[in-house]
Design a protein around this motif. Structure first.
Motif, PDB file in Angstrom:
ATOM      1  N   HIS A  40       0.858  -1.176   0.000  1.00  0.00           N
ATOM      2  CA  HIS A  40       0.000   0.000   0.000  1.00  0.00           C
ATOM      3  C   HIS A  40       0.902   1.236   0.000  1.00  0.00           C
ATOM      4  O   HIS A  40       2.106   1.140   0.199  1.00  0.00           O
ATOM      5  N   THR A  41       0.311   2.394  -0.215  1.00  0.00           N
ATOM      6  CA  THR A  41       1.111   3.591  -0.444  1.00  0.00           C
ATOM      7  C   THR A  41       0.864   4.702   0.569  1.00  0.00           C
ATOM      8  O   THR A  41       0.972   5.874   0.212  1.00  0.00           O
TER       9      THR A  41
ATOM     10  N   THR B  39       1.724   8.650  -0.202  1.00  0.00           N
ATOM     11  CA  THR B  39       0.533   9.499  -0.326  1.00  0.00           C
ATOM     12  C   THR B  39       0.537  10.611   0.722  1.00  0.00           C
ATOM     13  O   THR B  39       0.296  11.795   0.400  1.00  0.00           O
TER      14      THR B  39
ATOM     15  N   GLN C 194       0.835  14.650  -0.004  1.00  0.00           N
ATOM     16  CA  GLN C 194      -0.220  15.561   0.462  1.00  0.00           C
ATOM     17  C   GLN C 194       0.362  16.690   1.313  1.00  0.00           C
ATOM     18  O   GLN C 194      -0.113  17.828   1.242  1.00  0.00           O
TER      19      GLN C 194
ATOM     20  N   LEU D  41      -0.554  11.587  -7.302  1.00  0.00           N
ATOM     21  CA  LEU D  41      -1.541  11.046  -6.352  1.00  0.00           C
ATOM     22  C   LEU D  41      -2.605  10.230  -7.085  1.00  0.00           C
ATOM     23  O   LEU D  41      -3.020   9.165  -6.612  1.00  0.00           O
ATOM     24  N   LYS D  42      -3.031  10.702  -8.250  1.00  0.00           N
ATOM     25  CA  LYS D  42      -4.003   9.949  -9.034  1.00  0.00           C
ATOM     26  C   LYS D  42      -3.403   8.639  -9.540  1.00  0.00           C
ATOM     27  O   LYS D  42      -4.066   7.593  -9.538  1.00  0.00           O
TER      28      LYS D  42
ATOM     29  N   ASP E 106      -3.179   6.145  -6.732  1.00  0.00           N
ATOM     30  CA  ASP E 106      -4.506   5.631  -6.397  1.00  0.00           C
ATOM     31  C   ASP E 106      -4.991   4.618  -7.434  1.00  0.00           C
ATOM     32  O   ASP E 106      -5.780   3.729  -7.110  1.00  0.00           O
ATOM     33  N   ALA E 107      -4.502   4.754  -8.678  1.00  0.00           N
ATOM     34  CA  ALA E 107      -4.958   3.875  -9.760  1.00  0.00           C
ATOM     35  C   ALA E 107      -4.161   2.583  -9.871  1.00  0.00           C
ATOM     36  O   ALA E 107      -4.532   1.694 -10.644  1.00  0.00           O
TER      37      ALA E 107
END
Length: 467
Positions: A7-8, A12, A16, A163-164, A167-168
């Motif tokens: 997981h990231t 992330t 942010q 970030l997109k 998430d993808a």
């Protein structure tokens, strides 16, 4: 369906936080987090193709890189632009300071920059920094992102885009089996054209126009059904573990990939390693037969002559760039699954200030994929071979200030999607032609060089038929 336990949150959360801060004012930043080790080819297989996936693993499996997208890129339209491109990316990495301590750019070059020899979907060459990078070394695995950071505008848009992308990312690995059928193989040139090219080359040798030319062909077939080049590449690297493994995807989805034994160069600081790899014979069916073939190769005049031409050319071209240069006193044999080659290892210490562009210009293409003299042999290939080599017999690898390493992209293929259920795979092979070469024997050598990958394709096809 199996889920990869990665997981990231670290990346992330860090991005942010940086989103609300001004740009660092450096060309780019690289941010990473440690992750559990996973199979990078399987990971790439399950990502969206439009992200332009690429892959690199060195011959010793010291570093393995899988990338998605491109944070920055510079097309290389011709050989004359090579110096500008490599100098630019080296400067970007240097100017980014501590942000770029582990950064590596990737670079590909085609065999030739003559328009009719270049694949339009790839162009002659390109150097780029990835958007997302999974990296595996002997110390473990990391997930990293690269973001341009020279201005606030680039910084903000780069973070949001990354970030997109994070998430993808698909962390789920399906267990679906391949199920496909292979169409008949079509050769370009065909055997009659091949025989004609060798006859023309023989006349050029007799006229003293050149000493050696490496002629090649494409072997194309359709694949109908569910087929994954990433799984083929995994089987291929298992069959030939001491090889470079690579893949690069064009924007349109075309994928060039392969598993090559040949190093163009490896530079760490000013220490350079390269090699002369030329001269081929099949592997034997038994240990005794294999040993006989090896000994025959080691003493075969034609193969030794071909290998020495490569060695002498490399030494001559590198001599002015090195303060010291040495080669093995005698040739050795490199054994792959289906064939074995003659090889000389070459080592040198570069003069201060010698650039990667100078090394690439001096070495690529070597006589192992072009011929001697280089200019005459390349002209012969461009005029007579009858198809565009594109990235076949080009180079692919990593570039950074401290470590640059390039493989020669032989033992390779190009996959094009024709429809949802139909793809075309073109496999490439070549052979060194010198005075005394026999056309039928050289044609069979091309078959031998494709035997490993073709058997892997057939084996997987037969497994699906048996289900």
């Amino acid at each position: 369906m199996q889920e990869v336990n990665i997981h990231t949150p670290v990346l992330t959360k860090r991005l942010q936080q940086l989103l609300h801060k001004p740009a660092p004012g450096v060309p780019f930043v690289r941010i990473e987090q440690p992750v559990p080790v996973c199979n990078l080819l399987t990971w790439l297989e399950h990502q969206n193709a439009h992200l332009q996936r690429s892959y690199w693993r060195d011959r010793d499996a010291d570093i393995e890189i899988a990338t998605l997208g491109q944070c920055w890129k510079m097309p290389i339209p011709s050989r004359q632009e090579l110096s500008k491109a490599t100098n630019t990316v080296q400067r970007l990495i240097n100017d980014s300071g501590h942000w770029a301590e582990k950064a590596r750019s990737l670079l590909w070059l085609s065999f030739s920059d003559v328009d009719r020899m270049v694949w339009p979907t790839f162009g002659y060459g390109c150097v780029y920094l990835p958007g997302i990078e999974m990296q595996l070394t002997r110390k473990g695995a990391t997930l990293a992102c690269y973001i341009q950071a020279g201005t606030d505008e680039l910084w903000q848009s780069g973070i949001r885009s990354t970030l997109k992308q994070l998430d993808a990312i698909n962390w789920q690995v399906t267990g679906a089996r391949e199920a496909y059928q292979l169409g008949p193989v079509q050769y370009q040139p065909d055997q009659a054209g091949w025989n004609g090219n060798i006859a023309k080359a023989t006349r050029a040798f007799a006229a003293g126009e050149m000493q050696k030319v490496v002629l090649s062909r494409s072997a194309s077939l359709t694949i109908e059904g569910v087929f994954s080049p990433w799984r083929l590449l995994q089987r291929w690297r298992t069959a030939n573990p001491r090889s470079y493994v690579f893949a690069v995807e064009a924007k349109c989805g075309d994928l060039f990939f392969g598993c090559t034994p040949e190093r163009l160069m490896a530079r760490r600081g000013r220490v350079l390693h390269t090699e002369a790899l030329a001269g081929t014979t099949p592997r034997g069916g038994t240990r005794e037969e294999d040993k006989v073939l090896e000994q025959t190769l080691l003493s075969d005049r034609k193969n030794i002559h071909e290998n020495r031409l490569v060695l002498n050319d490399i030494r001559e071209r590198l001599g002015v760039l090195c303060q010291s240069l040495e080669a093995d006193r005698s040739h050795s044999v490199v054994k792959l699954k289906s064939i074995q080659h003659l090889r000389y290892l070459i080592r040198g210490v570069l003069h201060a200030g010698v650039t990667d562009a100078q090394l690439l210009t001096a070495l690529h293409p070597t006589p192992a994929v072009g011929g001697t003299s280089r200019e005459v042999a390349m002209s012969f290939i461009e005029q007579r071979e009858g198809y565009a080599r594109g990235l076949y017999a080009g180079v692919f690898g990593i570039v950074s200030p401290e470590h640059t390493e390039m493989a020669v992209t032989i033992r390779s293929g190009l996959l094009r999607r024709l429809s949802d259920n139909l793809q075309q795979l073109s496999l490439f092979s070549g052979g060194g032609i010198v005075q005394g070469s026999v056309a039928a024997e050289e044609w069979q050598e091309l078959n031998n060089k494709l035997a490993t990958v073709y058997s892997l394709l057939k084996d997987a096809e037969q497994e699906t038929v048996a289900l």
